[in-house]
Each structure stands twice: as C-alpha cells, then as structure tokens.
Motif scaffolding. Sequence first.
Motif, short mmCIF file in Angstrom:
data_model
loop_
_atom_site.label_atom_id
_atom_site.label_comp_id
_atom_site.label_asym_id
_atom_site.label_seq_id
_atom_site.Cartn_x
_atom_site.Cartn_y
_atom_site.Cartn_z
N LYS A 68 0.83 -1.21 0.00
CA LYS A 68 0.00 0.00 0.00
C LYS A 68 0.87 1.26 0.00
CE LYS A 68 -3.69 2.26 2.56
NZ LYS A 68 -4.51 2.24 3.77
N GLU A 69 1.96 1.22 0.74
CA GLU A 69 2.88 2.37 0.82
C GLU A 69 3.87 2.40 -0.35
OE1 GLU A 69 2.72 4.88 3.11
OE2 GLU A 69 0.86 3.89 3.71
N ASP A 70 3.79 1.39 -1.22
CA ASP A 70 4.66 1.28 -2.39
C ASP A 70 6.14 1.27 -2.01
OD1 ASP A 70 5.00 0.86 -5.11
OD2 ASP A 70 5.20 3.02 -5.54
N LEU A 71 6.45 0.56 -0.93
CA LEU A 71 7.84 0.45 -0.48
C LEU A 71 8.55 -0.59 -1.34
CD1 LEU A 71 7.26 0.45 3.39
CD2 LEU A 71 7.87 2.38 1.91
N PRO A 72 9.77 -0.30 -1.76
CA PRO A 72 10.50 -1.23 -2.63
C PRO A 72 11.15 -2.36 -1.83
CG PRO A 72 11.82 0.72 -2.25
CD PRO A 72 10.50 0.95 -1.55
N ILE A 73 10.32 -3.24 -1.30
CA ILE A 73 10.78 -4.32 -0.43
C ILE A 73 10.32 -5.64 -1.01
CG2 ILE A 73 10.58 -5.36 1.87
CD1 ILE A 73 10.11 -2.53 2.96
N ASP A 74 11.22 -6.61 -1.01
CA ASP A 74 10.89 -7.97 -1.40
C ASP A 74 10.79 -8.83 -0.14
OD1 ASP A 74 10.91 -7.60 -4.27
OD2 ASP A 74 13.07 -7.34 -4.08
N PHE A 75 10.10 -9.97 -0.28
CA PHE A 75 9.86 -10.83 0.88
C PHE A 75 10.19 -12.28 0.59
CE2 PHE A 75 7.03 -7.27 1.62
CZ PHE A 75 7.17 -7.05 2.98
N ILE A 76 10.74 -12.92 1.62
CA ILE A 76 10.83 -14.37 1.69
C ILE A 76 10.05 -14.74 2.96
CG2 ILE A 76 12.31 -16.38 2.07
CD1 ILE A 76 14.52 -14.88 0.53
N GLY A 94 3.46 -10.67 -4.73
CA GLY A 94 4.85 -10.49 -5.14
C GLY A 94 5.90 -11.05 -4.21
N ILE A 95 5.57 -12.09 -3.47
CA ILE A 95 6.55 -12.70 -2.58
C ILE A 95 7.63 -13.37 -3.42
CG2 ILE A 95 6.89 -14.43 -0.75
CD1 ILE A 95 5.11 -11.83 -0.16
N PHE A 96 8.90 -13.15 -3.08
CA PHE A 96 9.98 -13.75 -3.85
C PHE A 96 10.04 -15.26 -3.62
CE2 PHE A 96 14.28 -15.25 -4.51
CZ PHE A 96 14.50 -14.82 -5.81
N ASP A 97 9.87 -15.69 -2.37
CA ASP A 97 9.92 -17.13 -2.09
C ASP A 97 9.08 -17.45 -0.87
OD1 ASP A 97 10.62 -19.80 -2.39
OD2 ASP A 97 12.75 -19.51 -1.97
N TYR A 98 8.60 -18.69 -0.84
CA TYR A 98 7.74 -19.19 0.22
C TYR A 98 8.36 -20.50 0.68
CZ TYR A 98 3.16 -19.75 2.53
OH TYR A 98 2.14 -19.86 3.44
N ILE A 99 8.90 -20.52 1.88
CA ILE A 99 9.60 -21.70 2.40
C ILE A 99 8.76 -22.30 3.52
CG2 ILE A 99 11.70 -22.53 3.52
CD1 ILE A 99 13.17 -20.14 2.17
N CYS A 100 8.44 -23.57 3.37
CA CYS A 100 7.60 -24.26 4.35
C CYS A 100 8.44 -24.86 5.47
CB CYS A 100 6.79 -25.37 3.67
SG CYS A 100 5.66 -24.74 2.41
N LYS A 101 7.92 -24.74 6.69
CA LYS A 101 8.55 -25.36 7.86
C LYS A 101 8.11 -26.81 7.95
CE LYS A 101 8.55 -21.28 10.80
NZ LYS A 101 7.99 -20.71 12.02
N PRO A 102 8.90 -27.68 8.50
CA PRO A 102 10.28 -27.42 8.89
C PRO A 102 11.15 -27.27 7.65
CG PRO A 102 9.80 -29.74 9.18
CD PRO A 102 8.52 -29.08 8.72
N PHE A 103 12.18 -26.46 7.76
CA PHE A 103 13.04 -26.24 6.61
C PHE A 103 14.49 -26.43 7.02
CE2 PHE A 103 13.34 -22.27 8.79
CZ PHE A 103 14.54 -21.70 8.41
#
Length: 149
Positions: A68-76, A94-103
């Motif tokens: 919403k704030e248009d922050l240039p942030i990526d997420f894992i 726009g999530i870069f990656d989704y890692i499932c637990k346990p990992f």
Amino acid sequence: MADIKVLIVGLEIIDANIDEISGFEVVGIGINRSEVFELLNRKKPDLVIINDCVPDLSNVELITFTRKEDLPIDFIIITAITNSTTIKWALRHGIFDYICKPFIIDRLKDSLLSYCEFRRKLTCKDALNQADFDKYKGKVPFPQSPNFT
C-alpha cells in the motif's frame, strides 16, 4: 553492487547464517510489531525475511502495508502455513519465495543466492529478455515454435 539490506522478522536464529553469505547485510531483527515498523522506517531494507510467529503482527498485515505504501521491499516467507489460499495470496502480492517449515538452512541459502542473482540482473541490465526471466524462475524454455501473431 552494495550489500542487500535484510530485515529479519521473528527469526533470530537465521541471522548468523545470512551473515555467512556474501552480499547480504542483516540490518535488524524485529520480534514485535513496533520493532518491525520502526526498523522498516529507519533501515529501509531491500529484503524482509518473515516468520509467522510474531505475536502481534501477521504476514498479511506487513506485506499489505508495504504494498500500500509502495515500499521497494521484497519478501521471503518462512512458515508452517501451507494452505493453497495463503500461498496464492502471497504469490499474488509479489513474494519472492515461500519456504515451508520445517526447513533446512540450505533451502534458505539457495533462496538468498537466487534473490541476489535476480537483483544483480535487474541492476546491471536495462531490460531483461525471456531467457533471463526463465533462468531466474528455474523454468525450462519452450522449444522453438513458429510465431503466432
């Protein structure tokens, strides 16, 4: 290229593992809502690695705020939540990656190296071509076919 600034949300244990990887700098670890928002504002991270165990802040709230704030942030995201609705939501935001637990930590390291390569490509080229994108996404290119225009 400057180090990628990483904010860790709720996962203190992975801090040392990220510091081992060249090109990344952990700029903070937030373990509650107020810390996370203060660090976002003060440190301006490029990448946020978030866990779903922060007691007063949901992944959805954090990601929605940054979009919403248009922050240039990526997420894992590192999470035990594996339902398809949540995963679809994350990917659509726009999530870069989704890692499932346990990992295992090597899975996170692979993700970080992929992210680093992707950012490098984005900053060293004016435009990406299909082969660049396919390599980043790990896709096998389609065999050559006639153009249908």
